[in-house]
Design an enzyme around this catalytic site. Structure first.
Site: not given
Ligand code: APR
Length: 258
Positions: A123, A157
């Protein structure tokens, strides 16, 4: 489901003989170090805005100073955090695996900051910049870093005069093609895929654990809670990345020294 200690041993066994490993990380990896998710960062001055006001090209063209100020604020937050031990564990894991790559959905640059060497940022990155019209690269050193909160006029730019934007993937944009191709190829050729801190809901990154599994890799999930990734995982380590990853690397190292 295996208990955590058994899951750690099963994961270490899979990693011990793996030549190619891909570690996929998501927002859960960052949030444990105190980096708020995009929505959670909409506080204070920024609480009045929706993501669509701050993370689309249309919003940037309408109000470049607002969007640039938002990203300057997020960069400032990130500079203040201390990466948790899970980041350092992934740096150590590189020493045990002939080819290890990190494929991250996070834009905060923490994997690079701690010393991971092969990091693919699906991303984009808050720390890279290019102009909005032609995507000419623009050096970070020339980007203003305001100390106050609020709007911040982006530089222009020097080649085409269009305003400079952060090199992150905004809503409605495609992932950078070169990074995507490399990530998909690495995953398809991996022997083990470690999936850390992602809900597995955001496409196209959500496909990766399933591609790895279909290609014959062992898929290991690290997440305190069940997620859409769990269906692809052969082994599930239920716990926070900052605890599980150091324990996993310690278990792997013990087996090697024995
Ligand atoms: N260790 C591991 N996992 C964890 C922890 C932790 N300490 N804390 C929370 N989680 C898990 C949650 O249970 C959840 O399943 O991390 C996950 C976070 O999910 P999302 O918030 O949906 O993040 P992600 O899958 O990365 O998708 C969102 O899209 O908007 C873009 O770049 C942005 O990274 C973001 C992505």
């Amino acid at each position: 489901m295996l208990k955590t200690i058994d899951a750690l041993h099963a994961s270490a066994d899979a990693l011990r003989y793996a030549d190619r490993v891909v570690v996929a990380t998501g927002a859960g990896m960052s949030s444990e170090s105190g980096i708020p998710t995009f929505r959670d960062a909409l506080t204070g001055f920024w609480a009045r805005y929706d993501p669509e006001d701050l993370a689309t090209e249309a919003a940037f063209r309408r109000n470049p100073a607002r969007v640039f100020g938002w990203y300057a604020w997020r960069r400032r937050l990130i500079r203040q955090v201390v990466p948790h031990p899970g980041y350092h564990a992934l740096v150590q894991l590189e020493r045990h695996i002939p080819e290890l790559a990190i494929v991250t959905q996070n834009v905060d640059g923490l994997h690079r900051r701690v010393g991971s060497t092969r990091v693919l940022e699906l991303h984009g990155s808050l720390e890279r910049f290019s102009c909005v019209d032609a995507r000419h690269p623009f050096p970070h050193a020339l980007v203003p870093e305001p100390t106050g909160d609020g709007e911040c006029e982006p530089p222009r730019c020097p080649r085409c005069g269009s305003p400079v934007r952060p090199d992150v993937v905004w809503f409605g944009e495609l992932l950078p093609e070169r990074v995507m191709t490399e990530a998909w190829d690495l995953v398809a050729a991996s022997g083990v895929m470690l999936v850390v801190g992602t809900s597995g809901l955001v496409q196209p990154a959500a496909q990766l654990p399933f591609i790895a599994r279909d290609a014959g890799a062992t898929v290991i999930e690290v997440n305190p809670d069940p997620s859409a990734v769990s269906a692809a995982a052969h082994v599930t380590c239920r716990g926070p990345a900052g605890v599980v990853l150091p324990a996993l690397v310690a278990t792997l190292a013990e087996g090697i020294e024995r």
